[in-house]
Design an enzyme around this catalytic site. Structure first.
Site, PDB file in Angstrom:
ATOM      1  N   ASP A 210       0.842  -1.193   0.000  1.00  0.00           N
ATOM      2  CA  ASP A 210       0.000   0.000   0.000  1.00  0.00           C
ATOM      3  C   ASP A 210       0.874   1.238   0.000  1.00  0.00           C
ATOM      4  OD1 ASP A 210      -1.906   1.930   0.316  1.00  0.00           O
ATOM      5  OD2 ASP A 210      -2.939   0.949   1.969  1.00  0.00           O
ATOM      6  N   HIS A 298      -9.304  -2.663  -8.885  1.00  0.00           N
ATOM      7  CA  HIS A 298      -9.143  -1.403  -8.171  1.00  0.00           C
ATOM      8  C   HIS A 298      -8.099  -0.509  -8.839  1.00  0.00           C
ATOM      9  CE1 HIS A 298      -9.337   1.199  -4.623  1.00  0.00           C
ATOM     10  NE2 HIS A 298      -8.034   1.289  -4.723  1.00  0.00           N
TER      11      HIS A 298
END
Length: 383
Positions: A210, A298
């Site tokens: 992330d 995503h």
């Protein structure tokens, strides 16, 4: 489950977000201090053109504290805001210094505290403050489940440090300073990052890397920092508290998790790519005509290519408020919050992560330019 909603962001959110510390955004230190046991002892300077909570390297722990101001008259409330900003400036500068005044912070070296202070759009409108014209609350998104007691606020403070102890004491001091000047505490929220090797990307609670790419200096000047003028060294923070169905996502086969993200869990590389920091090719197709990075992935839906190249500077944290409430504190900085809205609308409509996500709190704040050595945060708000 269909009501669960997407993660967010300009360059991406969960797996393809904008978290790595680079260039002007983090100052001169290229390495991220969040994983280092040998971080320099020198304090992170509080004073400067831009607030250190945006420019300093991302640290392992964070604490948000939001405040509301009384509603009396515009004149009186402006005076209260001046007092609150003055109290916060003094408290944050002292706590971040090489010699913090609180005895609880004097035995472990400098706090390595970095912070930011922002103004909410509702307060800015009510007091007619001098803020960037795009500053506004986010529109409602379908299936959001926002708790107003855990979001919004007139003044938002984010504290970051290398350890929980420093954050706990700093949050206490900041809260006392703001309360004594007339503000009331609205909500607080803590977050954390995993231990990672220096230079590597941390993982979120889904196990995905992330924070793979941030805008460079030129892109940040275009998309993150305000234009030339009174807001040049300010930016806008979009904060979202996103509950994650960690167990449900973990139960998927690894290939399904990778296709939902658009990146390989194993190494963070985009599907069809070979390395984590490789630009995702959202137009590449398989022999059967399907996209290599699926249409509902995503990474694909959050791609800057669908938004005129616009990028956000993202530095999110995980949170754990008990076994049934864990997730992501999405934090992204941008010049115009409408950029976030455009991305989120795409994600809301099609993101394969939607069954595993639910947005439960939200806030927007104008992150003020930094304070000079003899100045106070927010001096240009009242022009």
């Amino acid at each position: 489950m269909g009501r669960r909603r997407a993660l967010l962001a300009g360059g991406a959110v969960l797996a393809a977000g904008l978290g790595a510390a680079t260039g002007e955004l983090v100052g001169s230190a290229g390495a991220d201090v969040r994983a280092s046991d040998d971080a320099p002892a020198a304090p992170i300077p509080f004073h400067g053109a831009r607030q250190a909570g945006v420019t300093a390297p991302q640290q392992p722990a964070t604490q948000f504290v939001a405040f509301d101001l009384p509603r009396t008259s515009a004149v009186a409330d402006r005076d209260t805001l001046r007092g609150v900003l003055g109290a916060l400036t003094r408290s944050l500068a002292a706590t971040a210094s090489a010699a913090p005044p609180d005895a609880r912070l004097q035995d472990g070296g400098t706090t390595r505290l970095s912070s930011l202070v922002g103004i909410g759009p509702a307060l800015a409108a009510r007091l007619r403050l001098r803020v960037p014209p795009p500053l506004a609350a986010l529109p409602p998104f379908p299936d959001d489940r926002l708790d107003p007691r855990r979001g919004d606020g007139d003044v938002l403070v984010q504290l970051c440090a290398a350890d929980r102890w420093s954050l706990t004491v700093a949050a206490e001091l900041v809260g006392a300073a703001a309360n004594s000047a007339g503000a009331t505490t609205r909500w607080t929220q803590s977050g954390f990052l995993p231990r990672t090797a220096p230079g590597s990307t941390p993982r979120n609670l889904f196990g995905s890397k992330d924070g793979t790419a941030n805008p460079d200096r030129a892109a940040a000047d275009r998309w993150v920092w305000g234009p030339p003028g009174p807001h040049r060294n300010g930016t806008v923070l979009v904060y979202r508290r996103i509950h994650m169905d960690v167990a449900g996502f973990a139960a998927l086969p690894e290939g399904d998790r990778d296709r939902a993200m658009g990146r390989r869990t194993r190494d963070g590389a985009p599907l069809g790519g070979t390395a984590e920091h490789e630009e995702p090719d959202i137009y590449a197709k398989n022999p059967n005509g399907s996209y290599v990075i699926p249409a509902t992935a995503h990474v694909r839906l959050a791609s800057p290519r669908f938004d005129g190249g616009a990028r956000m500077f993202r530095r999110s944290y995980s949170y754990d408020d008990g076994p049934t409430d864990r997730g992501l504190l999405f934090c992204a900085f941008m010049r115009d919050p409408h950029q976030f809205t455009r991305v989120q609308e795409r994600l809301t409509a099609r993101d394969a992560l939607n069954p595993f996500l639910e947005h439960r709190a939200s806030a927007v704040a104008y992150v003020l330019p930094g304070a000079p050595e003899s100045g106070t945060l927010g001096e240009r708000l009242f022009g």
